[in-house]
Design an enzyme around this catalytic site. Structure first.
Site, mmCIF file in Angstrom:
data_model
loop_
_atom_site.group_PDB
_atom_site.id
_atom_site.type_symbol
_atom_site.label_atom_id
_atom_site.label_comp_id
_atom_site.label_asym_id
_atom_site.label_seq_id
_atom_site.Cartn_x
_atom_site.Cartn_y
_atom_site.Cartn_z
ATOM 1 N N LYS A 82 0.849 -1.200 0.000
ATOM 2 C CA LYS A 82 0.000 0.000 0.000
ATOM 3 C C LYS A 82 0.878 1.241 0.000
ATOM 4 O O LYS A 82 1.885 1.295 0.739
ATOM 5 C CB LYS A 82 -0.912 -0.013 1.234
ATOM 6 C CG LYS A 82 -1.925 1.133 1.275
ATOM 7 C CD LYS A 82 -2.823 1.020 2.499
ATOM 8 C CE LYS A 82 -3.857 2.136 2.565
ATOM 9 N NZ LYS A 82 -4.723 2.036 3.772
ATOM 10 N N SER A 157 -9.690 2.082 2.928
ATOM 11 C CA SER A 157 -8.812 2.800 2.038
ATOM 12 C C SER A 157 -7.810 1.910 1.297
ATOM 13 O O SER A 157 -7.220 2.355 0.316
ATOM 14 C CB SER A 157 -8.031 3.862 2.816
ATOM 15 O OG SER A 157 -7.200 3.236 3.773
ATOM 16 N N SER A 181 -9.840 -0.197 7.130
ATOM 17 C CA SER A 181 -9.268 -0.137 5.781
ATOM 18 C C SER A 181 -8.601 -1.390 5.243
ATOM 19 O O SER A 181 -8.278 -1.427 4.062
ATOM 20 C CB SER A 181 -8.268 1.006 5.707
ATOM 21 O OG SER A 181 -8.959 2.201 5.512
#
Ligand code: GLN
Length: 483
Positions: A82, A157, A181
């Site tokens: 990420k 997210s 997330s």
């Protein structure tokens, strides 16, 4: 769809030299280049690829295999990171325009651990700007599509992290979870996503959103893969004072232990009005299969659940408003051109660099922390956080794990909630309480809706009870695959 290879089977095949890590890395990089940006149906999960580093690592793994040396736990496993985590040799944008062009000169601890375990780091994954969002539509680099339903969001997210695993672009990924997330996008994309206990995995090298809530964790195709990744990622780190000295257990072995005799709780508050009936049915089916496996299943209550969303959005935005002060146009990333004064440099760089949701949260958080409102909002939210944590501790005095829906509804359509931030916040109702309490959790795929959208169920356990959590998760997964 063919069953994806387990991480273990990848390492075994490399060891026996039936495949090579270099070929595996090249194939994945090629697949991403061909399909992640396919016009009209682009997934847009990767923001950057790290060919050089990936191929160097794969070459080193192949060399070990050629010599017949034992391979490390994740040798040759293609993973994505990420974009809120620092990875040497790759940009780190955190999904924000303000960090465009920033190249961290070091690895986050979680990234370094994957690297040391031999994993091939393919590149960086799209996410909501500074991890603020539930749909990945807040990224400055465009939304991510859900590979299982292209018109739908992948969740957020860590939308890129979930989508890339679901699309087969990587075998596993790193995400971060501040208020859901990892777990929510895992549920939306039909993969496994784990929220480790606060302190279990180092946050060093993570671009902070809300430091008392931020956690790094894995997303993967199976519970066993997740257990292996957690094993590699866990442990105390001198670079993160909040990382814990709690011993790291053999999570893979734990995941394969029988569940008979375990006590499972169903919190009443997680089955209230507004829950999608197909998701409710999936959770009930899971409860029944755990009963069939010899668990007891009972109702429990977490009475302060209704306050979790407002509490989370006060605390997370307050911490964010403080953490994001460092993006001033001086030290990293975007700087405005020709500012007339120093304060104009700060103001204009931030005005140009931050997206709308990030600005909204800086405003909310600054408000909650300001003199006169601090007691009413920030202090009150801290007090409620304690009550929410106590609810969980009381529940865990009687049960080993909690079983809940992961989300009130399956993945919504792209664009559906972009103009309604409150409805987006409310979609976090089942994720944020566990975040506030610091306990561990996992999202396990449990079939799809009639229209083919993935459904996830959530399991929660006490602080540092990852072994128990994985054990129940594995039982749920095997019952679901046997279906
Ligand atoms: N959706 C939540 C938020 O927007 C959670 C995000 C996260 O866990 N990083 O804050």
């Amino acid at each position: 769809m063919t069953q994806p290879a387990t991480l273990n089977s990848i390492v075994t095949a490399l060891q026996s030299r039936t495949i090579s890590a270099t070929t595996l890395a090249e194939e994945h990089l090629k697949r991403i280049r061909l399909h992640d940006q396919e016009p009209g149906q682009e997934i847009n999960s990767f923001l950057s690829l790290a060919d050089e580093r990936a191929l160097a690592q794969a070459g080193a793994v192949d060399e070990l295999a050629r010599r017949g040396d034992p391979l490390p736990a994740l040798a040759g496993v293609p993973v994505g990171i990420k974009d809120v985590l620092a990875m040497r040799g790759a940009p780190a944008t955190a999904g924000s325009a303000i960090l465009k062009g920033y190249h961290p000169p070091y690895d986050a601890t979680a990234v370094a651990k994957l690297d040391a375990a031999g994993a091939t780091l393919l590149g960086k994954l799209n996410c909501d700007e500074f991890a603020m969002g539930s749909s990945n539509e807040n990224s400055a680099y465009g939304p991510v599509r859900n590979p299982r339903a292209l018109e739908h969001v992948p969740g957020g997210s860590s939308g890129g992290s979930a989508a890339a695993v679901a699309a087969g672009f990587c075998a596993a990924s790193l995400g971060t979870d501040t208020g859901g997330s990892i777990r929510q996008p895992a549920a939306f994309c039909g993969v496994v996503g784990m929220l480790p206990t606060y302190g279990r995995v180092s946050r060093y090298g993570l671009i902070a959103y809300a430091s008392s809530l931020d956690r790094v964790g894995p997303l993967a195709n199976s519970v066993e893969d997740t257990a292996l990744l957690l094993q590699v990622l866990s442990g105390q780190d001198s670079m993160d004072a909040t990382s814990s000295a709690e011993p790291v257990q053999d999570y893979v072995a734990a995941a394969n232990e029988p569940v008979a005799g375990m006590r499972i709780g169903l919190p009443d508050e997680y089955f209230a009005e507004g829950l999608d009936p197909e998701i409710r049915t999936a959770v009930e089916r899971v409860a029944n299969s755990l009963r069939d496996a010899g668990c007891t299943v009972e109702r429990v209550s977490l009475p302060h659940t209704a306050y979790a969303v407002p509490t989370y959005y006060v605390l997370a935005t307050a911490e964010a408003s403080s953490n994001l002060q460092r993006f001033d146009g001086v030290r990293y990333g975007h700087r405005t051109e020709n500012p007339r004064t120093l304060s104009a440099l700060f103001r204009e760089s931030r005005e140009e660099g931050f997206g709308a949701e990030v600005k909204r949260r800086i405003l909310l958080g600054t408000y909650a922390l300001s003199a006169g409102y601090y007691d009413a909002y920030y202090r009150k939210a801290q007090q409620v956080r304690t009550l929410i944590t106590r609810d969980f501790l009381q529940a865990f005095a009687g049960v080993d794990a909690l079983l809940t829906p992961m989300t009130p509804a399956p993945a919504w359509k792209l664009g559906e909630k972009v103009d309604d931030p409150v409805s987006m916040y409310l979609a976090d109702v089942y994720t944020v309480a566990a975040s506030l309490a610091g306990i561990c959790g996992i999202s396990v795929p449990c079939g799809t809706t009639a229209t083919g959208l993935p459904i996830g169920v959530q399991l929660l356990a006490r602080h540092f009870a990852e072994s128990k959590l994985l054990r129940v998760a594995r039982a749920v997964e095997s019952a679901e695959t046997a279906r």
